[in-house]
Design a protein around this motif. Structure first.
Motif, PDB file in Angstrom:
ATOM      1  N   PHE A  70     -48.739   7.281  80.133  1.00 53.79           N
ATOM      2  CA  PHE A  70     -49.118   5.947  79.663  1.00 53.79           C
ATOM      3  C   PHE A  70     -48.776   4.903  80.716  1.00 53.79           C
ATOM      4  N   ALA A  71     -49.412   3.766  80.590  1.00 54.24           N
ATOM      5  CA  ALA A  71     -49.152   2.655  81.518  1.00 54.24           C
ATOM      6  C   ALA A  71     -49.237   1.357  80.742  1.00 54.24           C
ATOM      7  N   PHE A  72     -48.554   0.359  81.271  1.00 57.65           N
ATOM      8  CA  PHE A  72     -48.644  -0.958  80.639  1.00 57.65           C
ATOM      9  C   PHE A  72     -48.480  -2.036  81.707  1.00 57.65           C
ATOM     10  N   GLY A  73     -48.890  -3.227  81.364  1.00 56.97           N
ATOM     11  CA  GLY A  73     -48.726  -4.337  82.302  1.00 56.97           C
ATOM     12  C   GLY A  73     -48.391  -5.611  81.543  1.00 56.97           C
ATOM     13  N   LEU A  74     -47.528  -6.413  82.133  1.00 53.51           N
ATOM     14  CA  LEU A  74     -47.188  -7.695  81.500  1.00 53.51           C
ATOM     15  C   LEU A  74     -46.981  -8.759  82.579  1.00 53.51           C
ATOM     16  N   GLY A  75     -47.079  -9.982  82.151  1.00 52.41           N
ATOM     17  CA  GLY A  75     -46.901 -11.092  83.088  1.00 52.41           C
ATOM     18  C   GLY A  75     -45.624 -11.861  82.800  1.00 52.41           C
ATOM     19  N   PRO A  76     -44.607 -11.771  83.679  1.00 51.61           N
ATOM     20  CA  PRO A  76     -43.359 -12.523  83.480  1.00 51.61           C
ATOM     21  C   PRO A  76     -43.601 -14.036  83.365  1.00 51.61           C
ATOM     22  N   MET A 124     -58.202   3.925  93.845  1.00 48.29           N
ATOM     23  CA  MET A 124     -57.371   4.903  93.134  1.00 48.29           C
ATOM     24  C   MET A 124     -57.138   4.535  91.675  1.00 48.29           C
ATOM     25  N   LEU A 125     -57.525   3.319  91.306  1.00 46.32           N
ATOM     26  CA  LEU A 125     -57.316   2.891  89.914  1.00 46.32           C
ATOM     27  C   LEU A 125     -58.617   2.905  89.135  1.00 46.32           C
ATOM     28  N   ASN A 126     -59.543   3.677  89.643  1.00 45.66           N
ATOM     29  CA  ASN A 126     -60.807   3.862  88.927  1.00 45.66           C
ATOM     30  C   ASN A 126     -61.628   2.573  88.859  1.00 45.66           C
ATOM     31  N   HIS A 177     -46.808 -13.285  88.785  1.00 45.43           N
ATOM     32  CA  HIS A 177     -46.018 -12.048  88.782  1.00 45.43           C
ATOM     33  C   HIS A 177     -46.527 -11.051  87.752  1.00 45.43           C
ATOM     34  N   GLN A 178     -46.274  -9.806  88.037  1.00 48.79           N
ATOM     35  CA  GLN A 178     -46.586  -8.739  87.087  1.00 48.79           C
ATOM     36  C   GLN A 178     -45.435  -7.749  87.046  1.00 48.79           C
ATOM     37  N   ILE A 179     -45.273  -7.148  85.890  1.00 44.22           N
ATOM     38  CA  ILE A 179     -44.456  -5.932  85.837  1.00 44.22           C
ATOM     39  C   ILE A 179     -45.350  -4.873  85.221  1.00 44.22           C
ATOM     40  N   GLU A 180     -45.560  -3.805  85.943  1.00 44.23           N
ATOM     41  CA  GLU A 180     -46.333  -2.695  85.380  1.00 44.23           C
ATOM     42  C   GLU A 180     -45.419  -1.494  85.235  1.00 44.23           C
ATOM     43  N   GLY A 181     -45.698  -0.696  84.220  1.00 42.90           N
ATOM     44  CA  GLY A 181     -44.910   0.508  83.984  1.00 42.90           C
ATOM     45  C   GLY A 181     -45.813   1.722  83.947  1.00 42.90           C
ATOM     46  N   LEU A 188     -49.022  -8.177  76.087  1.00 48.80           N
ATOM     47  CA  LEU A 188     -49.091  -7.025  77.002  1.00 48.80           C
ATOM     48  C   LEU A 188     -50.453  -6.359  76.946  1.00 48.80           C
ATOM     49  N   GLY A 189     -50.733  -5.592  78.017  1.00 54.24           N
ATOM     50  CA  GLY A 189     -51.865  -4.671  78.006  1.00 54.24           C
ATOM     51  C   GLY A 189     -51.345  -3.281  78.272  1.00 54.24           C
ATOM     52  N   CYS A 190     -52.039  -2.249  77.754  1.00 54.24           N
ATOM     53  CA  CYS A 190     -51.515  -0.892  77.937  1.00 54.24           C
ATOM     54  C   CYS A 190     -52.598   0.163  77.697  1.00 54.24           C
ATOM     55  N   GLY A 191     -52.226   1.390  77.890  1.00 55.07           N
ATOM     56  CA  GLY A 191     -53.153   2.475  77.574  1.00 55.07           C
ATOM     57  C   GLY A 191     -52.637   3.806  78.079  1.00 55.07           C
ATOM     58  N   TYR A 214     -60.139  -2.668  76.727  1.00 49.90           N
ATOM     59  CA  TYR A 214     -60.684  -1.856  77.815  1.00 49.90           C
ATOM     60  C   TYR A 214     -60.029  -2.220  79.145  1.00 49.90           C
ATOM     61  N   PHE A 215     -59.542  -1.206  79.873  1.00 45.90           N
ATOM     62  CA  PHE A 215     -59.152  -1.344  81.282  1.00 45.90           C
ATOM     63  C   PHE A 215     -59.732  -0.134  82.017  1.00 45.90           C
ATOM     64  N   PRO A 216     -60.151  -0.305  83.252  1.00 46.49           N
ATOM     65  CA  PRO A 216     -60.747   0.835  83.973  1.00 46.49           C
ATOM     66  C   PRO A 216     -59.755   1.978  84.191  1.00 46.49           C
ATOM     67  N   PHE A 217     -58.440   1.645  84.273  1.00 43.32           N
ATOM     68  CA  PHE A 217     -57.440   2.656  84.634  1.00 43.32           C
ATOM     69  C   PHE A 217     -56.780   3.347  83.449  1.00 43.32           C
ATOM     70  N   THR A 218     -57.111   2.922  82.230  1.00 46.55           N
ATOM     71  CA  THR A 218     -56.526   3.567  81.047  1.00 46.55           C
ATOM     72  C   THR A 218     -57.622   3.869  80.028  1.00 46.55           C
TER      73      THR A 218
HETATM   74  C1  2U9 Z   1     -51.706   3.183  87.274  1.00 43.24           C
HETATM   75  C2  2U9 Z   1     -52.348   3.510  86.125  1.00 43.24           C
HETATM   76  C3  2U9 Z   1     -52.454   2.570  85.129  1.00 43.24           C
HETATM   77  C4  2U9 Z   1     -51.390  -0.757  84.308  1.00 43.24           C
HETATM   78  C5  2U9 Z   1     -51.855  -1.571  83.162  1.00 43.24           C
HETATM   79  C6  2U9 Z   1     -52.394  -3.359  81.985  1.00 43.24           C
HETATM   80  C7  2U9 Z   1     -52.756  -2.389  81.121  1.00 43.24           C
HETATM   81  C8  2U9 Z   1     -52.547  -4.794  81.731  1.00 43.24           C
HETATM   82  C9  2U9 Z   1     -52.196  -7.009  82.591  1.00 43.24           C
HETATM   83  C10 2U9 Z   1     -51.329  -7.634  81.596  1.00 43.24           C
HETATM   84  C11 2U9 Z   1     -51.201  -9.087  81.904  1.00 43.24           C
HETATM   85  C12 2U9 Z   1     -51.763  -7.565  83.895  1.00 43.24           C
HETATM   86  O1  2U9 Z   1     -49.884  -9.303  84.033  1.00 43.24           O
HETATM   87  S1  2U9 Z   1     -51.191  -9.154  83.600  1.00 43.24           S
HETATM   88  O2  2U9 Z   1     -52.168 -10.043  84.081  1.00 43.24           O
HETATM   89  N1  2U9 Z   1     -52.088  -5.595  82.687  1.00 43.24           N
HETATM   90  O3  2U9 Z   1     -53.048  -5.176  80.727  1.00 43.24           O
HETATM   91  N2  2U9 Z   1     -51.886  -2.881  83.163  1.00 43.24           N
HETATM   92  S2  2U9 Z   1     -52.416  -0.908  81.771  1.00 43.24           S
HETATM   93  O4  2U9 Z   1     -52.017   0.443  84.277  1.00 43.24           O
HETATM   94  C13 2U9 Z   1     -51.909   1.342  85.289  1.00 43.24           C
HETATM   95  C14 2U9 Z   1     -51.258   1.036  86.441  1.00 43.24           C
HETATM   96  C15 2U9 Z   1     -51.150   1.966  87.439  1.00 43.24           C
HETATM   97  C16 2U9 Z   1     -51.597   4.188  88.382  1.00 43.24           C
END
Ligand code: 2U9
Length: 348
Positions: free
Chosen positions: A311-317, A145-147, A214-218, A288-291, A254-258
């Motif tokens: 939009f989405a983002f991800g970070l590592g606590p 589901m995340l491409n 750990h991760q926090i994604e938004g 952070l990573g985002c897109g 580049y991320f597959p999901f953004t």
């Molecule tokens: C959905 C759609 C998109 C989540 C995303 C990142 C970019 C990212 C890493 C940062 C450091 C993970 O903790 S880490 O190792 N994450 O760079 N994550 S966008 O994107 C999503 C999530 C869910 C449905």
């Protein structure tokens, strides 16, 4: 000696003796000796039958008076002894209520939880939901589901803990977002969520890698969401975690999901951007990573990508805490050594 004289003598002698008693046992013995069935007073009164009619009431009333005196003296002595006994006990058990108590050491949330709590508070304040999900996850939600198609390198056995062909330890918290997205009813408003939690990778543990971290994604999905919304949100995270004076910059990635995707740098909190060994002389630190959510991801969750975007983002606590507190080994967070953990007591 007449009865009257005997009574007077008895009174004299025994009032003195009662007075001299030192414990309840002695007082009791006195009571029995004097007032008991075979007691001295009873004995004397037995002789009353030989008295004349004139003498009898006089002696009788004297005897009653003496019995009352004895009873009273015994009660008084009993009380005295009891009071003395209590006083002695209190003296022996005396405590100094002014002594300081034994301080009980208070704990505090694990440093990673403190970092996660701060970010959760920020997002709750902006109207987001904090959502949990399973750590044992289906391939479908974690990858499909995340491409991340079948042959994507991230799905490699080398990188993921597979339980069965379809079940795995989640490698990111994105499947929580995928599950929420699929269920969300957009007639009730936009989707705004973060998903903090543990994730797993098949890595050999060393100072910068842990098989569990750990991760926090938004994720935000609504009509008319732009990259400006994303940037403002990222700025809020950077300021909350690293200080109000921080700035951010985005670099293409580049991320597959953004799509487009970006990496986010924060201006160095140590040198303020001048260049130092924390930011490797660049003034910036990647945090952070985002897109913008990929249309394929939206469509796979049944969302019309022509109407909705996000939009989405991800970070590592773990990374946030390492940077912020100068921790140089990620394994410190998982050893549970209180000498390490107690350094992060928020109350000082
Ligand atoms: C959905 C759609 C998109 C989540 C995303 C990142 C970019 C990212 C890493 C940062 C450091 C993970 O903790 S880490 O190792 N994450 O760079 N994550 S966008 O994107 C999503 C999530 C869910 C449905």
């Amino acid at each position: 000696m007449g009865l009257k004289e005997q009574l007077e003598q008895l009174r004299q002698k025994h009032l003195e003796e009662i007075q001299k008693a030192v414990d309840l046992k002695e007082v009791n013995a006195q009571r029995v000796n004097l007032l008991g069935k075979k007691g001295a007073l009873t004995e004397i009164l037995r002789g009353m039958k030989d008295l004349t009619n004139e003498e009898r009431p006089v002696v009788g009333s004297l005897a009653n008076k003496i019995r009352d005196e004895f009873t009273q003296a015994i009660a008084k002595k009993t009380e005295e002894i009891e009071i003395a006994k209590t006083a002695k006990k209190l003296e022996k058990e005396r405590i100094d209520v002014t002594l300081p108590g034994t301080a009980i050491k208070a704990g505090q949330p694990h440093i990673l939880m403190q970092v996660i709590d701060d970010i959760e508070k920020l997002f709750l304040g902006m109207g987001y939901s904090v959502v949990d999900g399973p750590e044992v996850e289906e391939d479908h939600y974690n990858f499909e589901m995340l491409n991340l198609p079948q042959d994507h390198p991230a799905r490699d056995m080398q990188d993921t803990f597979y339980i069965t062909k379809q079940l795995l330890m989640r490698t990111q918290t994105s499947p929580v977002q995928a599950r929420t997205m699929e269920k969300h009813d957009f007639s009730k408003g936009p989707l705004k969520m973060i998903s903090p939690g543990k994730v797993y990778r098949r890595d050999t543990d060393d100072a910068t890698h842990s098989h569990q971290f750990h991760q926090i994604e938004g994720l935000v999905i609504d009509k008319h969401i732009t990259m400006a919304d994303l940037k403002g949100t990222l700025e809020a995270i950077a300021k909350t975690a690293f200080g109000e004076e921080r700035e951010i910059r985005l670099r293409p990635s580049y991320f597959p999901f953004t799509e487009p995707s970006a990496e986010v740098d924060v201006s160095c909190f140590r040198c303020g951007g001048e260049g130092c060994n924390v930011c490797k002389q660049t003034g910036w630190i990647e945090v952070l990573g985002c897109g913008m959510v990929h249309p394929n991801v939206l469509e796979m969750a049944g969302i019309d990508s022509k109407v909705y975007g996000g939009f989405a983002f991800g970070l590592g606590p773990d990374r946030f805490a390492m940077l912020k507190y100068g921790v140089d080994d990620i394994r410190e967070f998982y050893l549970n050594d209180v000498r390490f953990l107690s350094q992060f007591n928020q109350k000082g």
